[in-house]
Design a protein around this motif. Sequence first.
Motif, PDB file in Angstrom:
ATOM      1  N   LEU A 158      22.136  90.213  44.916  1.00 22.29           N
ATOM      2  CA  LEU A 158      21.647  89.331  43.737  1.00 22.29           C
ATOM      3  C   LEU A 158      20.851  90.485  42.809  1.00 22.29           C
ATOM      4  O   LEU A 158      21.053  90.291  41.392  1.00 22.29           O
ATOM      5  N   LEU A 165      24.813  92.639  34.953  1.00 20.47           N
ATOM      6  CA  LEU A 165      25.047  91.763  34.045  1.00 20.47           C
ATOM      7  C   LEU A 165      24.063  92.481  32.503  1.00 20.47           C
ATOM      8  O   LEU A 165      23.874  91.794  31.903  1.00 20.47           O
TER       9      LEU A 165
ATOM     10  N   LEU B  79      30.826  92.256  36.650  1.00 21.46           N
ATOM     11  CA  LEU B  79      31.365  92.096  37.957  1.00 21.46           C
ATOM     12  C   LEU B  79      31.291  90.970  38.643  1.00 21.46           C
ATOM     13  O   LEU B  79      30.296  90.280  38.552  1.00 21.46           O
ATOM     14  N   PHE B  81      31.128  89.336  42.369  1.00 19.34           N
ATOM     15  CA  PHE B  81      30.783  89.825  43.473  1.00 19.34           C
ATOM     16  C   PHE B  81      31.729  89.120  44.579  1.00 19.34           C
ATOM     17  O   PHE B  81      31.948  88.017  44.432  1.00 19.34           O
ATOM     18  N   ALA B  85      27.164  86.300  44.630  1.00 17.86           N
ATOM     19  CA  ALA B  85      25.904  86.759  44.261  1.00 17.86           C
ATOM     20  C   ALA B  85      25.141  85.967  43.178  1.00 17.86           C
ATOM     21  O   ALA B  85      24.636  86.513  41.989  1.00 17.86           O
ATOM     22  N   LEU B  86      25.469  84.383  43.158  1.00 13.53           N
ATOM     23  CA  LEU B  86      24.786  83.492  42.133  1.00 13.53           C
ATOM     24  C   LEU B  86      23.485  83.647  42.548  1.00 13.53           C
ATOM     25  O   LEU B  86      23.038  83.626  43.533  1.00 13.53           O
ATOM     26  N   PHE B  87      22.575  83.375  41.458  1.00 11.07           N
ATOM     27  CA  PHE B  87      21.140  83.262  41.620  1.00 11.07           C
ATOM     28  C   PHE B  87      20.841  81.939  42.153  1.00 11.07           C
ATOM     29  O   PHE B  87      20.919  80.844  41.433  1.00 11.07           O
ATOM     30  N   PRO B  88      20.204  81.807  43.272  1.00 16.13           N
ATOM     31  CA  PRO B  88      20.257  80.607  44.023  1.00 16.13           C
ATOM     32  C   PRO B  88      18.908  79.944  43.415  1.00 16.13           C
ATOM     33  O   PRO B  88      19.004  78.509  43.245  1.00 16.13           O
ATOM     34  N   HIS B  89      18.019  80.291  42.551  1.00 13.06           N
ATOM     35  CA  HIS B  89      16.743  79.522  41.751  1.00 13.06           C
ATOM     36  C   HIS B  89      17.198  79.274  40.410  1.00 13.06           C
ATOM     37  O   HIS B  89      16.229  78.941  39.777  1.00 13.06           O
ATOM     38  N   MET B  90      18.537  79.436  39.781  1.00  9.09           N
ATOM     39  CA  MET B  90      18.676  78.914  38.394  1.00  9.09           C
ATOM     40  C   MET B  90      19.997  77.974  38.725  1.00  9.09           C
ATOM     41  O   MET B  90      20.620  78.171  39.611  1.00  9.09           O
ATOM     42  N   TYR B  98      22.332  84.134  31.859  1.00 13.03           N
ATOM     43  CA  TYR B  98      21.401  85.232  32.129  1.00 13.03           C
ATOM     44  C   TYR B  98      21.761  86.805  31.249  1.00 13.03           C
ATOM     45  O   TYR B  98      20.740  86.985  30.707  1.00 13.03           O
ATOM     46  N   PRO B  99      23.097  86.967  31.503  1.00 18.41           N
ATOM     47  CA  PRO B  99      23.372  88.198  30.570  1.00 18.41           C
ATOM     48  C   PRO B  99      23.022  88.111  29.211  1.00 18.41           C
ATOM     49  O   PRO B  99      22.765  89.228  28.811  1.00 18.41           O
ATOM     50  N   GLN B 132      24.195  76.271  45.011  1.00 17.67           N
ATOM     51  CA  GLN B 132      24.556  76.187  46.469  1.00 17.67           C
ATOM     52  C   GLN B 132      25.036  74.584  46.397  1.00 17.67           C
ATOM     53  O   GLN B 132      25.352  74.008  47.595  1.00 17.67           O
ATOM     54  N   ARG B 146      29.980  83.972  34.513  1.00 13.37           N
ATOM     55  CA  ARG B 146      28.713  84.733  34.213  1.00 13.37           C
ATOM     56  C   ARG B 146      29.258  86.353  33.766  1.00 13.37           C
ATOM     57  O   ARG B 146      28.354  86.802  33.179  1.00 13.37           O
ATOM     58  N   ALA B 147      30.300  86.730  34.715  1.00 10.73           N
ATOM     59  CA  ALA B 147      30.384  87.929  34.299  1.00 10.73           C
ATOM     60  C   ALA B 147      31.592  88.160  32.981  1.00 10.73           C
ATOM     61  O   ALA B 147      31.478  89.120  32.705  1.00 10.73           O
TER      62      ALA B 147
END
Lengths: 260, 349, 391
Positions: A158, A165, B79, B81, B85-90, B98-99, B132, B146-147
Amino acid sequence: MSRLIYWVSVTFCASFLILPLVVVWPLAFNPSSFLTYPMEGFTFDWFAKVLSDPGWTRPMLNSVRVALGVTVLAVVIGGLAALGVMMTRRGTQIVLSALFVSPLVVPSVVVAVALAYAFGRTGVGGGYLSLVLAHSIVAAPLVFLSVMTSLRGLDPNLDLAGASLGASRIYRFFTVTLPLTAPGFAAGAVFAFITSFDEVVLALFLADPGSSTLPIALFAGLRDRLEPPIVVVAVLLSVLSVLFLMLLNYLQKRHAAPRS
Amino acid sequence: MTSLEIKNINKHYGAVQALHDVSLSINKGEFVTLLGPSGSGKTTVLKILAGFEPVTSGQVLMEGRDVTALPPEKRNFGLVFQGYALFPHMSVYDNIAYPLRVRRQSKAMIDERVLAALDLVQLRKFANRRPQELSGGQQQRVALARALVFKPDVLLLDEPMSALDKQLRHDLQEELREIHRSLGTTFINVTHDQEEAMHMSDRIAIMDHGQIKQYDTAHQLYRRPASRFVAEFVGKSNVFQGEVRGSGSSARFYSASFEMPLADAQTGASTVMIRPEDAEITTTAPNDGRITLPVQVISSTYSGDRALYTLLQSDGADFIAYAPARSGVFPDGTDIFVSFASQDVIALA
Amino acid sequence: MSHAKSQPHGSRFAAFLLLLIPTAIFLLIFVVPLGSIISLSLENTALGSRFVTFNAAAENNPDQRAQAVLQDLGAMDQKQLGEVARMLNQEKSGFRSLILDTGKKAKTIPPSMGGLVAFDKRWAEPDYWEIISKNAGAISWRHYQKVSGLKLDAAGNLTIAKGDLIFMRVMGRTLVISVEVTLLTLLISYPVAFAVARGSRRTAATILTIVMVSFWTSVLVRTTAWVVLLQTNGLINNLLVWLGIVREPIQLIFNRFGALVAMTHVLLPFAILPMINVMRTIPKAQSDASRSLGAGPIETFLRVYFPQTLRGVAVGGGTVFILALGFYITPALTGGPNDQMLAYFIADFVNKTLNWGMAAALSVLLLLIVILLICLGKLIQRMLAKRERAI
């Protein structure tokens, strides 16, 4: 037969753990000043008496003040330590972890003597500051362990994803690492607060009359004369502990959720 | 036009050398795949490109600019993954935003580009979900969005399909190719799945033991493998060890079971290869100058349009060949002949 | 792949920045103070700094030494003189009057050996000189001699000072109580941990809650409960009398019984929690397999289950033992005078007699034992791990 052995021993042992507490609490509501059964009635008088007696309320406020200071300081120290240790190599991790956990295994009397002497010589002296510093050293390892656990449970990708990013290290810390390990920090804070709030030995060595804490008052009371107010204070402290335990359970449940 | 160039990269982990003198140049807008078995070093190359691993020696150049020492956040490489590797809290929206937030874009701009990215991967209605709560394929597409949303110079994909089932993998390959075509971004994919590699890539770099064995188009890799490793790793093959005698235009290849002309081959020990679809199976030996070997059927795998035979040669070696199966399959144990033209034989180094 | 390795490069500087503050704080208000109690336990400024001239004087020149002693004694004020006299008197009785008398007249006595002996003929005895030179150094083993009861006599032999074994006896008592508490704790913990690890969902949840509530309730509060329960007119005595088991209330507190019960109760969670952790890793299918192979429930327990739980028993027992060694509050409130442990005497020296040197020496002793035990525990753990890997 084996089931009988099992149930008898489990019942006996579990009762030994909890009965002493459960049996004594009701006495705080007993109008009689003798701490024994049968109860002669039900009253909040002793609670009222404790809560209006500066001999109890002043130490209570002192304890809250010290514990709040400890919570802040221990979370900063323990949290920084955990974050830093996670970034080092394995060998360094082992050495530093040992350092940051060590106050847990050194007997508190020894820590108390060492700190009382050191504070006395360096002019920190007794009182509020010395109590906060001393309790923080004992509480920081709990924060450290708690934060370490949540950092270890964090998917390292993460952070790398954040980097790929375009996020800087600091931006990543505040948007990824911190939100995801916040329950670990919160649990550490709970540990730190309750550790300080319940601590007696260091307080006995370091507090001056003006900064005497609730456990000191309770200890002195127990040595002096066994009276219902002592049980009242014990009940209040227990309620606080149970509340914190429930808070901790809630935090752990929340922590487990995002990784399901 | 060369966009990304890797120059003579070596990577050591203590005493272990993970990469040996890896060089690769990738054109702008190209889809390149690093293909190799696990432990071949392909993931290490990707990590070096992403900036997660320092190199021991060598350079990474982006449009001529040396980016070797640049930290990942300064590279502007997307990238995807392996585990997403996604942010679980978003939410999905916040993950993709995010970027852009990192780059301090205006709110309106962020909204516009996130929604466009969501449309690109057809997930607009999931914008407010948590990662999730999505299926594996959907998570994959969020990771892709996202990438890509910040218009990276290069998109790196680390085994992006490995966690998906076969059908989903196929659909996503199509989608990924479509996205690649429409965006024109340089894509670098890492995989151990040769079908995926051949299906999607403009060029493929075959890696083994920390080295690039061959870097070419799928067709060239299949028809002109540079080594036995590549020949056996890409597709099925029958390999013959033997010897080249003579030189120049009169050079000939001799193996235990046949001989044939092999112009301009190096004298000495040699290896040649024949693809199973270039061989033909007959009940009698054809007399048309093709190389013919008597064989016995060991087993066959019937797949409707054709069958794959495993055959036993007289010297005890196996031979595999495809044959049409319209009128049935030869039973195991049948003595038959397999033949192939000498121009279909591929000489390996 | 380790986390550290996957960190972007350049993280070492960030780690250094993060660790700077916590490491500094731990060193400053934990490691250094702990170290300083070692020097405190050896410190001898009260004597060493008073005999500066004497310490510099040549040992084989009696006149020079006599002159130095007179100069040092003459430089002391009344209070310092009294302190020095008191401390030297502990080594040899009679020293007090010798120092006080000589000190008062230091300016008038001729600065030579002859002059000193003429003033008081005790100065002719080499014993006094020996004691001064042994106790005037910068460090002193005095406190450790008192702790161990051992003494280096003038001839350099180790002797046991009469009546001075008190701290060794306290040490022994501390170890005995800790062992007793550890055994009691393990005995009670095992069934509780077993019930949490193996019981039905409801039993496990209930008992775990009980354990956690007990664990989170402060040591002092739990001790309070026992004081209330065990007092002469307390709940337990009243119950026993009411049941007719005893006629008169019996002494349940301020003796070994009270101390053991309360300490055991306080320490139980520290044994139960590690045991639960280990027991939870043992698959239930193992016991089923053993039963299907023909072993009865008791044999299954003894042969299959119990040996695997020993690791948890060892961790829990070790933790309890180490914690028990340093206990102060609980035995102070529930034990009698003969049940007080090392920590009590450490506190006593600081609070009552302000004898920091003795408190420090006893602290060092306690700390050394704890460190030794932790190293021992780690060693055993490593050996067990090695054996497990070998199998």
